[in-house]
Design a protein around this motif. Sequence first.
Motif, mmCIF file in Angstrom:
data_model
loop_
_atom_site.group_PDB
_atom_site.id
_atom_site.type_symbol
_atom_site.label_atom_id
_atom_site.label_comp_id
_atom_site.label_asym_id
_atom_site.label_seq_id
_atom_site.Cartn_x
_atom_site.Cartn_y
_atom_site.Cartn_z
ATOM 1 N N LYS A 42 0.813 -0.982 -0.110
ATOM 2 C CA LYS A 42 0.180 0.089 0.001
ATOM 3 C C LYS A 42 0.898 1.272 -0.130
ATOM 4 O O LYS A 42 0.276 2.540 -0.591
ATOM 5 C CB LYS A 42 -0.826 0.141 1.214
ATOM 6 N N ASN A 43 2.062 1.175 0.467
ATOM 7 C CA ASN A 43 2.892 2.334 0.580
ATOM 8 C C ASN A 43 3.610 2.804 -0.455
ATOM 9 O O ASN A 43 4.460 3.735 -0.484
ATOM 10 C CB ASN A 43 3.960 2.141 1.864
ATOM 11 N N ILE A 80 11.202 3.272 -7.555
ATOM 12 C CA ILE A 80 10.670 4.781 -7.806
ATOM 13 C C ILE A 80 9.674 4.833 -6.735
ATOM 14 O O ILE A 80 9.436 5.694 -5.975
ATOM 15 C CB ILE A 80 10.413 5.099 -8.933
ATOM 16 N N GLY A 81 8.638 3.762 -6.758
ATOM 17 C CA GLY A 81 7.649 4.074 -5.973
ATOM 18 C C GLY A 81 7.829 3.915 -4.496
ATOM 19 O O GLY A 81 6.984 4.274 -3.691
ATOM 20 N N ARG A 82 8.726 2.915 -4.121
ATOM 21 C CA ARG A 82 8.979 2.761 -2.732
ATOM 22 C C ARG A 82 10.151 3.887 -2.219
ATOM 23 O O ARG A 82 9.769 4.132 -1.084
ATOM 24 C CB ARG A 82 9.683 1.451 -2.531
ATOM 25 N N LEU A 83 11.036 4.473 -2.988
ATOM 26 C CA LEU A 83 12.096 5.443 -2.349
ATOM 27 C C LEU A 83 11.723 6.811 -2.908
ATOM 28 O O LEU A 83 12.188 7.686 -2.181
ATOM 29 C CB LEU A 83 13.213 4.799 -2.817
ATOM 30 N N GLY A 84 10.775 6.826 -3.907
ATOM 31 C CA GLY A 84 10.546 8.245 -4.407
ATOM 32 C C GLY A 84 11.517 8.672 -5.536
ATOM 33 O O GLY A 84 12.672 8.363 -5.643
ATOM 34 N N SER A 119 12.188 -1.705 2.741
ATOM 35 C CA SER A 119 10.876 -0.984 2.981
ATOM 36 C C SER A 119 9.621 -2.010 2.937
ATOM 37 O O SER A 119 8.500 -1.426 3.107
ATOM 38 C CB SER A 119 10.973 0.266 2.027
ATOM 39 N N ILE A 120 9.972 -3.248 2.497
ATOM 40 C CA ILE A 120 8.723 -4.093 2.426
ATOM 41 C C ILE A 120 8.573 -4.949 3.475
ATOM 42 O O ILE A 120 9.387 -5.721 3.830
ATOM 43 C CB ILE A 120 9.109 -4.839 1.091
ATOM 44 N N SER A 121 7.461 -4.855 4.124
ATOM 45 C CA SER A 121 6.979 -5.603 5.486
ATOM 46 C C SER A 121 6.306 -6.921 5.201
ATOM 47 O O SER A 121 5.601 -6.972 3.999
ATOM 48 C CB SER A 121 6.288 -4.683 6.289
ATOM 49 N N MET A 122 6.647 -7.716 5.920
ATOM 50 C CA MET A 122 5.976 -9.282 5.636
ATOM 51 C C MET A 122 5.222 -9.423 7.187
ATOM 52 O O MET A 122 5.835 -10.009 8.061
ATOM 53 C CB MET A 122 7.140 -10.252 5.632
ATOM 54 N N GLN A 123 3.909 -9.112 6.937
ATOM 55 C CA GLN A 123 3.373 -9.307 8.244
ATOM 56 C C GLN A 123 2.830 -10.745 8.278
ATOM 57 O O GLN A 123 2.745 -11.588 7.301
ATOM 58 C CB GLN A 123 1.745 -8.738 8.204
#
Length: 364
Positions: free
Chosen positions: A162-163, A233-237, A254-258
């Motif tokens: 989502k981020n 680009i989408g994750r870091l800007g 930056s990718i989390s694993m719930q």
Amino acid sequence: MKENRFLFYTILINMVSNIIVFVPHILFNGLFDGALMSILISVVIGMTLLVLGTQSLAQFPGESLPEVMERYLPRWFRVIFLSYISSFWYVAGVIVLLAFSTIMTRYLSPETGQFTILFFLSLTVLLVVPLKSSRLLNGLEILFVINIPLIAIILLKSVLEKNTDWEDVYDVCTHLVHLPTLTMIAAASYIFTGYTNLVIFNKETAIKLKKRHYLILGGLGFATLMTSFFIPIGRLGEFSVNRYTFPWIPTSDSISMQYFVIERMMIPFLLVYLMVALVQAVMHWHIGYHLILSLFRQQRKWQNYAVLAAFTLGVGVLQKILDNEYILFEFATYWLIARLFSEIGLVALLIYLAKRRRRHEQQI
């Protein structure tokens, strides 16, 4: 029995391995100055070379490039050309090993010196390089089956996060019309270069590619480039992504694993790509190793040991010269440009040899 699937493995492993090394960073340096146009042009160039190269090699089933050249070309030319292109495969393996030793020193084991990590990585590769090509391809298949699904899961997770800021991705897309650059075209087209391993592996594979196979490979290459380009680009800007030499490392972090044992994806990502990098380095050095050995009129054991010793010495020398990631990045950039022109020369030679073979058959 020669298998067509090994051809796909050699091409695909080259595609996925370049996500983490220098190709994305080169493209991000020209984010607003022709990167997207360079990617589109590189797909055309890369696929053109792939089609011409594989179709030419298909004229020589069960034969390696040195064997074909021995039949149709003078020895002086073979020695010069094979020595030249073998150096490219060797340097490609060194770049991979130096890049991953840098990554491991920074992110996995900061207490261990880079030279120590590089030594053990090189030793691992050197132990596998002398194996028969058939055994190497079988091992590649096992690692491919294990790692590719894990890489697909990581990439899918990064897209669905989502981020991810898709507005930054859209903004970059508005710069499509900028003129491409040779550097970015050379970097992006490198993902299609895996077919060149057939100069040795052609003895163990069967090239039976149809139009749909080329369309699949072209689609996979384009998807790999788009994924490796847009996700960071989408994750870091869009204004931060070019600050990282290895942008996919912070992207994976930056990718989390719930609901999983490991909360962040960086460690699994690095471990998976460590295996991929080792496979890639083994393949590069295996090709270079056999190209060099083909220069000797008679095969003796001391020649094998001498080539492996030279490989080892070369790693140490290049590690001293390319002693930080900025120098290594600049060196890799120039190497990619030289590689593009050398690959064009290789494909031109393959086309010439294929024509010689057809002319010879017509005379018979």
